[in-house]
Design a protein around this motif. Structure first.
Motif, PDB file in Angstrom:
ATOM      1  N   ILE A  75       0.841  -1.204   0.000  1.00  0.00           N
ATOM      2  CA  ILE A  75       0.000   0.000   0.000  1.00  0.00           C
ATOM      3  C   ILE A  75       0.873   1.250   0.000  1.00  0.00           C
ATOM      4  O   ILE A  75       0.591   2.209  -0.724  1.00  0.00           O
ATOM      5  CB  ILE A  75      -0.973  -0.009   1.194  1.00  0.00           C
ATOM      6  N   GLU A  76       1.967   1.237   0.759  1.00  0.00           N
ATOM      7  CA  GLU A  76       2.901   2.377   0.763  1.00  0.00           C
ATOM      8  C   GLU A  76       3.421   2.627  -0.656  1.00  0.00           C
ATOM      9  O   GLU A  76       3.436   3.762  -1.135  1.00  0.00           O
ATOM     10  CB  GLU A  76       4.060   2.082   1.715  1.00  0.00           C
ATOM     11  N   LEU A  77       3.801   1.567  -1.325  1.00  0.00           N
ATOM     12  CA  LEU A  77       4.314   1.679  -2.690  1.00  0.00           C
ATOM     13  C   LEU A  77       3.232   2.170  -3.656  1.00  0.00           C
ATOM     14  O   LEU A  77       3.476   3.055  -4.478  1.00  0.00           O
ATOM     15  CB  LEU A  77       4.865   0.327  -3.146  1.00  0.00           C
ATOM     16  N   LEU A  78       2.035   1.624  -3.548  1.00  0.00           N
ATOM     17  CA  LEU A  78       0.950   2.025  -4.451  1.00  0.00           C
ATOM     18  C   LEU A  78       0.532   3.474  -4.235  1.00  0.00           C
ATOM     19  O   LEU A  78       0.258   4.187  -5.199  1.00  0.00           O
ATOM     20  CB  LEU A  78      -0.252   1.084  -4.295  1.00  0.00           C
ATOM     21  N   TYR A  79       0.490   3.908  -2.994  1.00  0.00           N
ATOM     22  CA  TYR A  79       0.163   5.313  -2.724  1.00  0.00           C
ATOM     23  C   TYR A  79       1.201   6.225  -3.371  1.00  0.00           C
ATOM     24  O   TYR A  79       0.856   7.223  -4.001  1.00  0.00           O
ATOM     25  CB  TYR A  79       0.101   5.581  -1.214  1.00  0.00           C
ATOM     26  N   ALA A  80       2.485   5.887  -3.219  1.00  0.00           N
ATOM     27  CA  ALA A  80       3.544   6.713  -3.797  1.00  0.00           C
ATOM     28  C   ALA A  80       3.454   6.730  -5.325  1.00  0.00           C
ATOM     29  O   ALA A  80       3.564   7.795  -5.946  1.00  0.00           O
ATOM     30  CB  ALA A  80       4.914   6.200  -3.351  1.00  0.00           C
ATOM     31  N   CYS A  81       3.252   5.578  -5.925  1.00  0.00           N
ATOM     32  CA  CYS A  81       3.146   5.505  -7.385  1.00  0.00           C
ATOM     33  C   CYS A  81       1.928   6.270  -7.888  1.00  0.00           C
ATOM     34  O   CYS A  81       1.995   6.941  -8.928  1.00  0.00           O
ATOM     35  CB  CYS A  81       3.077   4.045  -7.838  1.00  0.00           C
ATOM     36  N   HIS A  82       0.848   6.215  -7.146  1.00  0.00           N
ATOM     37  CA  HIS A  82      -0.361   6.959  -7.531  1.00  0.00           C
ATOM     38  C   HIS A  82      -0.086   8.464  -7.465  1.00  0.00           C
ATOM     39  O   HIS A  82      -0.509   9.214  -8.345  1.00  0.00           O
ATOM     40  CB  HIS A  82      -1.540   6.576  -6.634  1.00  0.00           C
ATOM     41  N   GLU A  83       0.634   8.904  -6.439  1.00  0.00           N
ATOM     42  CA  GLU A  83       0.976  10.327  -6.317  1.00  0.00           C
ATOM     43  C   GLU A  83       1.844  10.788  -7.480  1.00  0.00           C
ATOM     44  O   GLU A  83       1.762  11.943  -7.893  1.00  0.00           O
ATOM     45  CB  GLU A  83       1.677  10.606  -4.985  1.00  0.00           C
ATOM     46  N   LEU A  84       2.658   9.884  -8.012  1.00  0.00           N
ATOM     47  CA  LEU A  84       3.494  10.210  -9.173  1.00  0.00           C
ATOM     48  C   LEU A  84       2.725  10.091 -10.490  1.00  0.00           C
ATOM     49  O   LEU A  84       3.298  10.325 -11.553  1.00  0.00           O
ATOM     50  CB  LEU A  84       4.719   9.285  -9.222  1.00  0.00           C
ATOM     51  N   LYS A  85       1.462   9.696 -10.399  1.00  0.00           N
ATOM     52  CA  LYS A  85       0.596   9.555 -11.570  1.00  0.00           C
ATOM     53  C   LYS A  85       1.156   8.529 -12.569  1.00  0.00           C
ATOM     54  O   LYS A  85       1.141   8.734 -13.772  1.00  0.00           O
ATOM     55  CB  LYS A  85       0.341  10.902 -12.235  1.00  0.00           C
ATOM     56  N   LEU A  86       1.650   7.424 -12.029  1.00  0.00           N
ATOM     57  CA  LEU A  86       2.269   6.394 -12.856  1.00  0.00           C
ATOM     58  C   LEU A  86       1.259   5.458 -13.516  1.00  0.00           C
ATOM     59  O   LEU A  86       1.611   4.735 -14.444  1.00  0.00           O
ATOM     60  CB  LEU A  86       3.240   5.552 -12.025  1.00  0.00           C
ATOM     61  N   PHE A  87       0.032   5.458 -13.041  1.00  0.00           N
ATOM     62  CA  PHE A  87      -0.982   4.562 -13.577  1.00  0.00           C
ATOM     63  C   PHE A  87      -1.965   5.344 -14.437  1.00  0.00           C
ATOM     64  O   PHE A  87      -2.589   6.294 -13.972  1.00  0.00           O
ATOM     65  CB  PHE A  87      -1.741   3.849 -12.455  1.00  0.00           C
ATOM     66  N   ASN A  88      -2.083   4.941 -15.678  1.00  0.00           N
ATOM     67  CA  ASN A  88      -3.049   5.538 -16.591  1.00  0.00           C
ATOM     68  C   ASN A  88      -2.903   7.064 -16.662  1.00  0.00           C
ATOM     69  O   ASN A  88      -3.897   7.790 -16.714  1.00  0.00           O
ATOM     70  CB  ASN A  88      -4.476   5.140 -16.190  1.00  0.00           C
ATOM     71  N   GLY A  89      -1.675   7.532 -16.609  1.00  0.00           N
ATOM     72  CA  GLY A  89      -1.422   8.970 -16.684  1.00  0.00           C
ATOM     73  C   GLY A  89      -2.026   9.749 -15.536  1.00  0.00           C
ATOM     74  O   GLY A  89      -2.268  10.949 -15.650  1.00  0.00           O
ATOM     75  N   GLY A  90      -2.290   9.087 -14.429  1.00  0.00           N
ATOM     76  CA  GLY A  90      -2.885   9.752 -13.278  1.00  0.00           C
ATOM     77  C   GLY A  90      -4.398   9.815 -13.343  1.00  0.00           C
ATOM     78  O   GLY A  90      -5.044  10.331 -12.439  1.00  0.00           O
ATOM     79  N   ASP A  91      -4.967   9.280 -14.413  1.00  0.00           N
ATOM     80  CA  ASP A  91      -6.411   9.335 -14.602  1.00  0.00           C
ATOM     81  C   ASP A  91      -7.074   8.050 -14.098  1.00  0.00           C
ATOM     82  O   ASP A  91      -7.745   7.344 -14.848  1.00  0.00           O
ATOM     83  CB  ASP A  91      -6.738   9.563 -16.080  1.00  0.00           C
TER      84      ASP A  91
END
Length: 93
Positions: free
Chosen positions: A15-31
């Motif tokens: 979850i720590e990793l996924l939260y960080a990656c989401h903040e970087l907008k790494l998934f689906n361009g942040g959308d």
């Protein structure tokens, strides 16, 4: 029989990793919502994470210098690996 259920600490790390990656907008361009990211990744891994925000709350309750323990540890071990590989490469020349 093989037990594939990770300990709670491993789920918190994920979850720590996924939260960080989401903040970087790494998934689906942040959308994409964080909830969807967690559902998708955990589904791929066969993990049942019903309430990611409760794990995030645990992360936030950590002492200030240990809040991103897993990400800090990732950085540490990867840098060590790179240094070791650099040394091996240097000695081959």
């Amino acid at each position: 029989m093989l037990n594939l259920s990770p300990p709670i600490s491993a789920l918190i790390n994920l979850i720590e990793l996924l939260y960080a990656c989401h903040e970087l907008k790494l998934f689906n361009g942040g959308d994409v919502t964080l909830k969807r990211v967690v559902e998708h990744v955990c589904g791929l891994l066969g993990l049942d994470v019903k309430n990611a925000s409760s794990y995030y709350a645990r992360i936030r309750r950590r002492k200030a210098d240990e809040r991103t323990y897993f990400i800090d540890r990732l950085r540490e071990v990867l840098l060590k690996r790179m240094e070791e590989d650099d040394e091996k490469h240097y000695h081959r020349r």
